[in-house]
Design a protein around this motif. Sequence first.
Motif, PDB file in Angstrom:
ATOM      1  N   GLN A  99      11.587  20.264  31.267  1.00  0.00           N
ATOM      2  CA  GLN A  99      10.288  20.888  31.535  1.00  0.00           C
ATOM      3  C   GLN A  99      10.151  21.190  33.032  1.00  0.00           C
ATOM      4  N   PRO A 100      10.872  22.202  33.516  1.00  0.00           N
ATOM      5  CA  PRO A 100      10.934  22.444  34.966  1.00  0.00           C
ATOM      6  C   PRO A 100       9.658  22.988  35.582  1.00  0.00           C
ATOM      7  N   ARG A 101       8.669  23.350  34.762  1.00  0.00           N
ATOM      8  CA  ARG A 101       7.422  23.827  35.353  1.00  0.00           C
ATOM      9  C   ARG A 101       6.400  22.710  35.532  1.00  0.00           C
ATOM     10  N   VAL A 102       6.800  21.486  35.212  1.00  0.00           N
ATOM     11  CA  VAL A 102       6.007  20.327  35.625  1.00  0.00           C
ATOM     12  C   VAL A 102       6.212  20.156  37.131  1.00  0.00           C
ATOM     13  N   THR A 103       5.153  19.924  37.847  1.00  0.00           N
ATOM     14  CA  THR A 103       5.206  19.886  39.311  1.00  0.00           C
ATOM     15  C   THR A 103       4.803  18.521  39.864  1.00  0.00           C
ATOM     16  N   SER A 104       5.085  18.339  41.142  1.00  0.00           N
ATOM     17  CA  SER A 104       4.660  17.109  41.811  1.00  0.00           C
ATOM     18  C   SER A 104       3.147  16.959  41.776  1.00  0.00           C
ATOM     19  N   GLU A 105       2.445  18.068  41.837  1.00  0.00           N
ATOM     20  CA  GLU A 105       0.980  17.991  41.821  1.00  0.00           C
ATOM     21  C   GLU A 105       0.481  17.435  40.492  1.00  0.00           C
ATOM     22  N   ALA A 106       1.135  17.796  39.386  1.00  0.00           N
ATOM     23  CA  ALA A 106       0.741  17.238  38.093  1.00  0.00           C
ATOM     24  C   ALA A 106       0.959  15.726  38.073  1.00  0.00           C
ATOM     25  N   VAL A 107       2.107  15.290  38.578  1.00  0.00           N
ATOM     26  CA  VAL A 107       2.387  13.854  38.647  1.00  0.00           C
ATOM     27  C   VAL A 107       1.370  13.170  39.552  1.00  0.00           C
ATOM     28  N   HIS A 108       1.061  13.810  40.669  1.00  0.00           N
ATOM     29  CA  HIS A 108       0.092  13.240  41.606  1.00  0.00           C
ATOM     30  C   HIS A 108      -1.272  13.050  40.946  1.00  0.00           C
ATOM     31  N   ARG A 109      -1.651  13.968  40.079  1.00  0.00           N
ATOM     32  CA  ARG A 109      -2.941  13.827  39.393  1.00  0.00           C
ATOM     33  C   ARG A 109      -2.945  12.605  38.478  1.00  0.00           C
ATOM     34  N   LEU A 110      -1.809  12.318  37.845  1.00  0.00           N
ATOM     35  CA  LEU A 110      -1.734  11.108  37.023  1.00  0.00           C
ATOM     36  C   LEU A 110      -1.879   9.864  37.899  1.00  0.00           C
ATOM     37  N   LEU A 111      -1.262   9.894  39.073  1.00  0.00           N
ATOM     38  CA  LEU A 111      -1.380   8.756  39.990  1.00  0.00           C
ATOM     39  C   LEU A 111      -2.817   8.602  40.480  1.00  0.00           C
ATOM     40  N   GLU A 112      -3.474   9.719  40.714  1.00  0.00           N
ATOM     41  CA  GLU A 112      -4.881   9.662  41.122  1.00  0.00           C
ATOM     42  C   GLU A 112      -5.737   9.069  40.004  1.00  0.00           C
ATOM     43  N   ALA A 113      -5.431   9.440  38.767  1.00  0.00           N
ATOM     44  CA  ALA A 113      -6.186   8.882  37.637  1.00  0.00           C
ATOM     45  C   ALA A 113      -5.989   7.376  37.579  1.00  0.00           C
ATOM     46  N   ARG A 114      -4.769   6.927  37.821  1.00  0.00           N
ATOM     47  CA  ARG A 114      -4.515   5.481  37.849  1.00  0.00           C
ATOM     48  C   ARG A 114      -5.319   4.820  38.968  1.00  0.00           C
ATOM     49  N   GLY A 115      -5.377   5.476  40.110  1.00  0.00           N
ATOM     50  CA  GLY A 115      -6.160   4.942  41.215  1.00  0.00           C
ATOM     51  C   GLY A 115      -7.632   4.822  40.890  1.00  0.00           C
TER      52      GLY A 115
END
Length: 200
Positions: A99-115
């Motif tokens: 899934q190469p159109r997954v980006t660092s920003e998407a991952v970052h949003r998951l980390l923000e949700a965890r925060g």
Amino acid sequence: MHEHVAGLLLAAGEGRRFGRPKALVEVAGERLVDRGIRVLRGAGCSPVLVVAGAVTVEVIGAVVVPNPDWRSGMGSSLRAGLAALPPGVPAVVVALVDQPRVTSEAVHRLLEARGSGARIAVATYGGRPRNPVLISAEYFGEVAEQAVGDVGARPFLRAHPELVTYVPCDDVAAPDDIDTPADLASLEGDLDPDEVTDVT
């Protein structure tokens, strides 16, 4: 702080429909496995583990975890990856190599949700849950137990909807799979420059 959340890239399949293992397929001159590592690291995940199976991969910036049972499906890769995480990791972001159109920003949003208190966070596109997925450590065992055959965390997520925080990522990523050479050709034509050089 997000730096101790691990990243887990599932990259063990043989790519039967594609014709070769997708981990080694190049998009915009970069192997999918390297792109996946870069996306996870770019969001701050550490350590990053890559589960390999059908083909041996050499990578920089990640630990390769061999999955000798890769033929049984994605569930075995998720179990192998979770089992290989170092003690004390509070959570992991699980991503798929194709899934190469997954980006660092998407991952970052998951980390923000965890925060903000999320224990399980799932990226959504058009309101539909896809990947990546963040899983807190207290659920590793149950997720692994239910990851059988060609399913990953889905059985656990469906059994525990009350634990899941959905995180819209439509504007920063897409869940497109590369399953065939035609998918690859279509995707390369659609990738914008930011997706090619995505580092946050």
